[in-house]
Design an enzyme around this catalytic site. Structure first.
Site, short mmCIF file in Angstrom:
data_model
loop_
_atom_site.label_atom_id
_atom_site.label_comp_id
_atom_site.label_asym_id
_atom_site.label_seq_id
_atom_site.Cartn_x
_atom_site.Cartn_y
_atom_site.Cartn_z
N ALA A 113 0.86 -1.18 0.00
CA ALA A 113 0.00 0.00 0.00
C ALA A 113 0.90 1.24 0.00
O ALA A 113 2.11 1.14 0.19
CB ALA A 113 -0.92 0.01 1.22
N LYS A 114 0.31 2.39 -0.20
CA LYS A 114 1.06 3.65 -0.11
C LYS A 114 0.04 4.77 0.06
O LYS A 114 -1.13 4.64 -0.31
CB LYS A 114 1.89 3.89 -1.37
CG LYS A 114 3.15 4.69 -1.12
CD LYS A 114 4.21 3.86 -0.42
CE LYS A 114 5.49 4.66 -0.22
NZ LYS A 114 6.56 3.82 0.34
#
Length: 424
Positions: A113-114
């Site tokens: 994720a980011k």
């Protein structure tokens, strides 16, 4: 109310398209089913939020924020949050995909994720930064959680920002949730060794590469671009191991001394003045010039896409350690490979941060914390094992180290996807 829109990005190429093209190349080389590629080339979820913030002068700015989950086949998603004026949704998507491969290569039970907010944290006061962080956390509160998606620091964020996220989330839940973020300060559930972890991972990777090439670190000259958390610690560690650090740089200036820079003095100067500018005993150069210096090891530890098709043929280093995410474009990659440069790819070289983030998450869930030597020893074991797994494929397949590392990672995510199957 004014809305802060994303400025024109510094990125020369669309990073998400680069990430997808890398996946397609890996699939061709390692004969991965196209049906799996169709799944893995897309992000599972991308959330865009507006973050209205009351500024110190009473005006209200609406910042734009993102949280992207790429894949959760191997576990909850994990990835940093960056505050930078050039953040774009496609950049965050690319970074989330790279996080998936990074976690898989390290063989830790996370997906990628980011997150990001379009802002310049250097231009915000501390109260403005806190209000923005708390509002951003509130906007994405249903997207994150210790069993769901665990943020961490990235460019422009630090332990203080993580503490604000931890507190905001915990206040909404009614109790302290230590595992909701990693990279926290030690006094609120952080892990010993987390701050230096990314740089230590880079160091361990460089040490293994130098050993494979039958060289010695004390005989090598190193240039480090970027003097934030990763670059400054890496320069210090390399100097402590006997390497000659001939150049360092921050966002404002580069410094070069072919006989070696006093890294401890540079760190102290940066801490006192906020910049490397003015450090005695070194010639001032640009960040662009640093990349082209005559050195054995080059470590780009700043932003993406600094080595491109335009300057790659002038790079003189024989080993490049990607301390940053995506610092080399595909065109630059091709030129460097043709020159015989050994590239230690980002998903291998800078994975130390997510490994110790994993350790912090585990410690937070157990509410039992480890001593620093234990953290560093476990980190070395994981990074060294991942390096050797990638090196085996690199030699066996006669491909690049980047393709070897991606091959190991993508196959692991593919296997997990096949094992779990598609629902419904």
């Amino acid at each position: 109310m004014t809305t802060v829109e994303a400025p024109e990005s510094h990125l020369r190429e669309n990073p998400f398209e680069i990430a997808r093209e890398q996946l397609r190349r890996v699939a061709d080389i390692f004969e991965i089913d196209q049906r799996l590629v169709n799944v893995l080339q897309e992000c599972k979820k991308a959330v865009v939020v507006s973050i209205p913030v009351t500024m110190d002068d009473g005006t209200i700015h609406a910042f734009e924020g993102y949280r992207v989950t790429h894949n959760i086949a191997r576990g909850p998603s994990k990835g940093g949050i960056r505050y930078h004026p050039d953040v774009t949704l496609d950049e965050v998507k690319a970074l989330s995909m790279w996080m998936t491969w990074k976690c898989a290569l390290m063989n830790i039970p996370f997906g990628g994720a980011k997150g990001g907010v379009v802002c310049d944290p250097k231009k915000l006061s501390r109260p403005e930064l806190e209000r923005m962080t708390r509002r951003f956390t509130t906007e994405i509160i249903n997207e994150i959680g210790p069993e769901k998606d665990i943020p961490a620091p990235d460019v422009g964020t630090d332990g203080t920002v993580m503490a604000w996220i931890f507190d905001t989330y915990s206040m909404n839940k009614g109790h302290s949730v230590l595992g909701v973020v990693t990279g926290k300060p030690l006094n609120v559930g952080g892990s010993l060794g987390r701050m230096e972890a990314t740089a230590r991972g880079c160091l361990y990777t460089i040490q293994e590469a130098v050993r494979k090439k039958e060289q010695r670190l004390p005989d090598l000259k190193v240039a480090v671009q970027g003097f934030g958390n990763v670059g400054s610690f890496l320069a210090r560690f390399l100097a402590e191991e006997g390497a000659t650090v001939i150049a360092v740089s921050d966002s404002q200036v580069g410094l070069h001394n072919p006989k070696g820079i006093d890294v401890a003095a540079a760190i102290a100067h940066k801490r006192e003045t906020g910049s490397l500018a003015g450090l005695k005993g070194a010639e001032q150069i640009t960040n662009e010039e640093l990349l082209l210096l005559d050195c054995d090891v080059l470590a780009p530890c700043a932003l993406e896409q600094v080595i491109t098709g335009e300057n790659a043929d002038q790079v003189k280093a024989q080993i490049i350690c990607e301390g940053a995410n995506g610092p080399i474009t595909p065109a630059g990659d091709e030129i460097l490979e043709d020159k015989g440069v050994l590239i230690l790819p980002d998903i291998l070289a800078n994975a130390g941060g997510v490994v110790v983030s994993y350790f912090e998450w585990v410690q937070g869930l157990q509410e039992y914390f480890w001593k620093e030597p234990e953290v560093n020893s476990k980190l070395r074991d994981i990074v060294t094992r991942a390096f050797n797994e990638a090196w085996h494929v690199y030699e066996e397949r006669e491909t690049s180290m980047r393709m070897a590392a991606y091959g190991v990672a993508v196959q692991r995510v593919s296997d997990a996807t096949i094992t779990r199957g598609l629902y419904p």
